[in-house]
Design a protein around this motif. Structure first.
Motif, mmCIF file in Angstrom:
data_model
loop_
_atom_site.group_PDB
_atom_site.id
_atom_site.type_symbol
_atom_site.label_atom_id
_atom_site.label_comp_id
_atom_site.label_asym_id
_atom_site.label_seq_id
_atom_site.Cartn_x
_atom_site.Cartn_y
_atom_site.Cartn_z
ATOM 1 N N LEU A 123 -1.359 18.838 -20.855
ATOM 2 C CA LEU A 123 -3.160 18.390 -21.680
ATOM 3 C C LEU A 123 -4.169 18.158 -21.543
ATOM 4 C CD1 LEU A 123 -3.102 17.163 -25.284
ATOM 5 C CD2 LEU A 123 -2.507 15.264 -24.452
ATOM 6 N N PHE A 127 -6.411 21.665 -21.385
ATOM 7 C CA PHE A 127 -8.186 20.692 -21.731
ATOM 8 C C PHE A 127 -8.989 21.800 -21.104
ATOM 9 C CE2 PHE A 127 -11.433 18.305 -23.039
ATOM 10 C CZ PHE A 127 -11.717 18.471 -24.173
ATOM 11 N N ASN A 145 -1.682 28.119 -26.953
ATOM 12 C CA ASN A 145 -1.286 27.231 -26.355
ATOM 13 C C ASN A 145 0.013 27.097 -26.181
ATOM 14 O OD1 ASN A 145 -4.179 26.050 -25.522
ATOM 15 N ND2 ASN A 145 -4.142 26.312 -26.986
ATOM 16 N N ILE A 168 -1.675 19.184 -28.055
ATOM 17 C CA ILE A 168 -2.257 20.525 -27.279
ATOM 18 C C ILE A 168 -1.648 21.012 -29.046
ATOM 19 C CG2 ILE A 168 -0.577 22.313 -26.957
ATOM 20 C CD1 ILE A 168 -2.874 21.703 -24.652
ATOM 21 N N LEU A 171 -5.116 20.258 -30.109
ATOM 22 C CA LEU A 171 -6.514 20.424 -29.728
ATOM 23 C C LEU A 171 -6.428 21.826 -30.297
ATOM 24 C CD1 LEU A 171 -8.421 20.990 -27.484
ATOM 25 C CD2 LEU A 171 -6.594 21.381 -25.380
ATOM 26 N N THR A 172 -5.655 23.094 -30.680
ATOM 27 C CA THR A 172 -5.258 24.026 -31.063
ATOM 28 C C THR A 172 -6.511 24.776 -31.618
ATOM 29 O OG1 THR A 172 -2.964 25.082 -29.408
ATOM 30 C CG2 THR A 172 -4.593 26.400 -31.801
ATOM 31 N N TYR A 174 -8.761 22.106 -32.947
ATOM 32 C CA TYR A 174 -9.691 22.206 -32.806
ATOM 33 C C TYR A 174 -10.982 23.528 -32.399
ATOM 34 C CZ TYR A 174 -10.353 17.228 -34.328
ATOM 35 O OH TYR A 174 -10.645 16.153 -35.069
ATOM 36 N N GLN A 175 -9.949 24.020 -31.347
ATOM 37 C CA GLN A 175 -10.750 25.018 -30.287
ATOM 38 C C GLN A 175 -10.995 26.460 -31.490
ATOM 39 O OE1 GLN A 175 -7.728 25.230 -27.721
ATOM 40 N NE2 GLN A 175 -8.224 24.544 -25.781
#
Length: 256
Positions: A123, A127, A145, A168, A171-172, A174-175
């Motif tokens: 994580l 990041f 990811n 993750i 996060l994907t 948001y990315q």
């Protein structure tokens, strides 16, 4: 005059063995050059580079410890130098956040050290490594990811590991949202149980576990490394550019 075709370049963490190695070879067969990282086993990394070169592609292996966030800026500089010297480029196209390790312990028995290691590798490391590499990722590039089927289904003993993989997946999204202005697509690939040396090779070598996996999978077997390498290549292929912010599970239909 002949048209010069520029091959895409993929950076794959943990590309010296397991699923990372298979992904590197699958991408090379698809016409992609590779920068792969390794934490140890430099001999394995050199062997992968040789195998990629035998396929007619270019490759470089670089050491990287995902638990050492302080080294990420220097690593990005090393990548920049490798791009300039090997490809005469200042960017690369695909980032595959693949490197990982497992920790098998019940929720009640998980130690702070195990938890911190899972966080660092799965994580916090991805990041901040992605953050450090952002200036080197080409506009219109892709980030993939690697998560796990364990973020969807539940097997005792993987709470800390699966928790990080769930992070993750968030996060994907948001990315994908925040990098969309640069045309960068970001997705998650979630493998199921695969016959590799991950976790001591349990799925591969433990016949009872392998049979359990096969019995709970729609296609009737455990996954093979080629299943994941092929999925990586498909998600990074030219025709999949409209897939964005998605979680794609490659498990053969496990625990449906």
């Amino acid at each position: 005059m002949p048209v010069t075709v520029i091959s895409p370049i993929a950076l794959i963490t943990g590309g010296n063995r397991g699923l990372g190695r298979n992904a590197a070879l699958a991408l090379a067969r698809q016409g992609t050059d590779v920068i792969l990282t390794y934490r140890s086993h430099a001999d394995e990394a050199r062997a992968v580079v040789s195998a990629i070169e035998a396929l007619g592609r270019r490759a470089v292996a670089l050491p990287l410890d995902l638990t050492d966030i302080g080294c990420f800026a220097a690593f990005a500089d090393t990548v920049r130098q490798a791009l300039a010297s090997h490809w005469q480029r200042d960017d690369f196209d695909f980032l595959l956040n693949n490197a990982g390790s497992g920790a098998h312990a019940s929720f009640a028995d998980t130690t702070p050290a195990q938890f911190d290691l899972m966080s660092a590798v799965h994580l916090k490391g991805p990041f901040f490594l992605t953050q450090a590499l952002l200036p080197l990722i080409a506009d219109g590039g892709r980030i993939l990811n690697v998560s796990s089927g364990l973020a969807r289904f539940t097997l005792p003993g993987y709470a800390a590991y699966a928790m990080m993989k769930g992070g993750i997946e968030v996060l994907t999204r948001y990315q994908a949202k925040e990098l969309g202005a640069r045309g960068i697509r970001v997705n998650t690939l979630a493998p199921g149980a695969i016959e590799t040396d991950f976790g001591g090779g349990a799925v591969r070598d433990n016949h009872a576990l392998n049979a359990l996996v096969a019995g709970t999978t729609a296609l009737g077997r455990a996954g093979l490394p080629d299943d994941i390498g092929g999925a990586v290549a498909a998600l990074l292929a030219p025709g999949s550019g409209w897939i964005n912010a998605q979680r794609v599970e490659a498990s053969g239909g496990m625990f449906l």
